[in-house]
Design an enzyme around this catalytic site. Structure first.
Site, PDB file in Angstrom:
ATOM      1  N   HIS A  14       9.066   1.177   3.303  1.00 10.30           N
ATOM      2  CA  HIS A  14      10.146   1.242   4.286  1.00 10.30           C
ATOM      3  C   HIS A  14      11.059   0.028   4.070  1.00 10.30           C
ATOM      4  O   HIS A  14      10.832  -0.764   3.130  1.00 10.30           O
ATOM      5  CB  HIS A  14       9.577   1.291   5.714  1.00 10.30           C
ATOM      6  CG  HIS A  14       8.542   0.228   5.982  1.00 10.30           C
ATOM      7  ND1 HIS A  14       8.841  -1.111   6.000  1.00 10.30           N
ATOM      8  CD2 HIS A  14       7.201   0.319   6.218  1.00 10.30           C
ATOM      9  CE1 HIS A  14       7.749  -1.806   6.257  1.00 10.30           C
ATOM     10  NE2 HIS A  14       6.721  -0.962   6.376  1.00 10.30           N
ATOM     11  N   GLY A  58      11.250  -2.735   5.428  1.00  9.43           N
ATOM     12  CA  GLY A  58      10.553  -4.025   5.396  1.00  9.43           C
ATOM     13  C   GLY A  58      10.108  -4.353   3.975  1.00  9.43           C
ATOM     14  O   GLY A  58      10.319  -5.462   3.475  1.00  9.43           O
ATOM     15  N   HIS A  59       9.492  -3.365   3.295  1.00 12.14           N
ATOM     16  CA  HIS A  59       9.057  -3.599   1.911  1.00 12.14           C
ATOM     17  C   HIS A  59      10.256  -3.890   1.010  1.00 12.14           C
ATOM     18  O   HIS A  59      10.196  -4.738   0.114  1.00 12.14           O
ATOM     19  CB  HIS A  59       8.342  -2.357   1.359  1.00 12.14           C
ATOM     20  CG  HIS A  59       7.051  -2.036   2.048  1.00 12.14           C
ATOM     21  ND1 HIS A  59       6.891  -0.915   2.833  1.00 12.14           N
ATOM     22  CD2 HIS A  59       5.851  -2.668   2.041  1.00 12.14           C
ATOM     23  CE1 HIS A  59       5.643  -0.881   3.285  1.00 12.14           C
ATOM     24  NE2 HIS A  59       4.993  -1.930   2.833  1.00 12.14           N
ATOM     25  N   MET A 103       9.109  -3.041  11.455  1.00  7.31           N
ATOM     26  CA  MET A 103       8.878  -1.925  10.527  1.00  7.31           C
ATOM     27  C   MET A 103       7.424  -1.940  10.082  1.00  7.31           C
ATOM     28  O   MET A 103       6.887  -2.992   9.744  1.00  7.31           O
ATOM     29  CB  MET A 103       9.750  -2.078   9.286  1.00  7.31           C
ATOM     30  CG  MET A 103      11.218  -1.994   9.560  1.00  7.31           C
ATOM     31  SD  MET A 103      11.687  -0.278   9.741  1.00  7.31           S
ATOM     32  CE  MET A 103      13.377  -0.475  10.251  1.00  7.31           C
ATOM     33  N   SER A 104       6.807  -0.770  10.078  1.00  5.09           N
ATOM     34  CA  SER A 104       5.419  -0.650   9.648  1.00  5.09           C
ATOM     35  C   SER A 104       5.204   0.770   9.153  1.00  5.09           C
ATOM     36  O   SER A 104       5.756   1.720   9.723  1.00  5.09           O
ATOM     37  CB  SER A 104       4.490  -0.929  10.837  1.00  5.09           C
ATOM     38  OG  SER A 104       3.195  -0.444  10.564  1.00  5.09           O
ATOM     39  N   MET A 146       0.847  -1.203   0.000  1.00  6.42           N
ATOM     40  CA  MET A 146       0.000   0.000   0.000  1.00  6.42           C
ATOM     41  C   MET A 146       0.881   1.252   0.000  1.00  6.42           C
ATOM     42  O   MET A 146       0.438   2.330   0.385  1.00  6.42           O
ATOM     43  CB  MET A 146      -0.944  -0.011   1.202  1.00  6.42           C
ATOM     44  CG  MET A 146      -1.891  -1.217   1.175  1.00  6.42           C
ATOM     45  SD  MET A 146      -3.437  -0.955   2.070  1.00  6.42           S
ATOM     46  CE  MET A 146      -2.843  -0.693   3.714  1.00  6.42           C
ATOM     47  N   GLY A 147       2.140   1.111  -0.423  1.00 11.30           N
ATOM     48  CA  GLY A 147       3.034   2.263  -0.495  1.00 11.30           C
ATOM     49  C   GLY A 147       3.578   2.638   0.874  1.00 11.30           C
ATOM     50  O   GLY A 147       3.583   1.828   1.797  1.00 11.30           O
ATOM     51  N   ALA A 148       4.071   3.901   0.983  1.00  8.37           N
ATOM     52  CA  ALA A 148       4.793   4.349   2.186  1.00  8.37           C
ATOM     53  C   ALA A 148       5.904   3.327   2.486  1.00  8.37           C
ATOM     54  O   ALA A 148       6.026   2.809   3.598  1.00  8.37           O
ATOM     55  CB  ALA A 148       3.854   4.518   3.383  1.00  8.37           C
TER      56      ALA A 148
HETATM   57  O1  PAF Z   1      -0.012  -5.752   3.572  1.00  6.35           O
HETATM   58  C1  PAF Z   1      -0.463  -4.848   2.837  1.00  6.35           C
HETATM   59  O2  PAF Z   1       0.189  -3.827   2.597  1.00  6.35           O
HETATM   60  C2  PAF Z   1      -1.847  -5.009   2.246  1.00  6.35           C
HETATM   61  O3  PAF Z   1      -2.711  -5.650   3.121  1.00  6.35           O
HETATM   62  C3  PAF Z   1      -1.844  -5.692   0.855  1.00  6.35           C
HETATM   63  C4  PAF Z   1      -1.363  -7.123   0.951  1.00  6.35           C
HETATM   64  C5  PAF Z   1      -0.953  -4.909  -0.093  1.00  6.35           C
HETATM   65  C6  PAF Z   1      -3.258  -5.723   0.279  1.00  6.35           C
HETATM   66  O4  PAF Z   1      -3.755  -4.438   0.114  1.00  6.35           O
END
Ligand code: PAF
Length: 283
Positions: free
Chosen positions: A37, A39-40, A187-188, A33-35
């Site tokens: 960090h 972790g992503h 991280m969140s 969902m963007g933003a």
């Molecule tokens: O974990 C997330 O960021 C969301 O729940 C996901 C998996 C992208 C679905 O919108």
């Protein structure tokens, strides 16, 4: 450094995927969902270890937010997200608008049972319907070979695995370890809501969970240990604890000492809800 292609329509996404397939590339996906960090970025790296091309979707999915939740204030920062994706070597950012994902008259909902029962669902009843619906759409739009999800959202990872099994979605689901700050805080994107004093409290969540998991692995009684953990969270400064619960780690059924387990928790700091989980070793 790779400059990620940015597309916001299903047609453009599919055209690029078709070209990559013709070139023989394996394709990985990281739904977000963007933003973004660290972790992503670790999820992007995990995808790139398994695939020659990596798609990152960035879509703040309204269907997984209750009317009382933080949809409007959820951080949106596409320019810096694209910078991070360039550094990480992702090849394509898929950034659909709400109208692209949910056209007028959209009327379908995917509801997963099994691991979606309890825990988050007790407090966010429509959350996993929203997640399952959007993840199924993303997979059908891109049809990646594999997709990487963080263990930070452990119940979500189990729900997505169940979704793919049940609907025969041909996507290998990879779980990647939670990335933590030097104090162990997971991280969140929602950590951005926390002030300094709240951050200090937030950092105690993982400490209390690890201590509790280790006590359970060495014989502590489940109800006593989880109750004690909830009380410790409140003493540490959390205003409200939604749950601290132990589950077996695959389908999130009841915890058993002889199976690998997970200790999962959700707790509130002001208006920010934090979740985390740790492993409980089997004996
Ligand atoms: O974990 C997330 O960021 C969301 O729940 C996901 C998996 C992208 C679905 O919108």
């Amino acid at each position: 450094m790779t400059e990620p292609i940015v597309v916001d329509s299903v047609a453009a996404l599919r055209a690029q995927v078709r070209d990559w397939r013709q070139a023989g590339f394996r394709i990985g996906m990281v739904p977000t969902m963007g933003a973004l960090h660290d972790g992503h970025i670790s999820l992007v790296r995990a995808a790139l270890e398994r695939a020659e091309r990596c798609i990152v979707s960035i879509f703040v999915n309204p269907k997984q937010f209750a009317p009382t939740e933080d949809l409007d204030k959820y951080p949106r920062q596409l320019a810096s997200d694209l910078d991070r994706l360039r550094e990480a070597g992702a090849h394509l950012a898929y950034t659909p608008g709400v109208g692209q994902m949910y056209s007028a008259g959209f009327a379908t909902k995917i509801s997963v049972g099994g691991p979606a029962s309890g825990l988050e669902t007790d407090f966010r009843p429509s959350f996993f319907d929203g997640v399952a619906t959007v993840v199924a759409k993303l997979f059908l739009q891109a049809v990646p070979d594999c997709a990487v999800f963080g263990e930070k959202d452990y119940q979500q990872l189990c729900v997505v695995r169940q979704l793919c099994r049940d609907l025969d979605l041909p996507v290998e689901i990879v779980g990647a370890p939670t990335v933590r700050d030097p104090h162990g805080l997971a991280m969140s994107s929602r950590n951005a809501y926390l002030g300094e004093a709240e951050l200090a409290i937030a950092r105690k969540l993982n400490v209390i969970l690890r201590r509790t998991a280790s006590a359970m692995a060495t014989g502590a009684d489940e109800a006593g240990a989880t109750g004690e953990a909830a009380r410790a969270l409140v003493s540490a400064g959390f205003e409200k604890v939604d749950y601290v619960a132990a589950r077996e780690s695959v389908n999130l059924g009841p915890w058993r000492r002889d199976r690998d387990g997970r200790l999962l928790a959700a707790a509130w700091l002001g208006t920010t809800r934090l979740i985390d989980n740790v492993e409980i070793s089997s004996t």
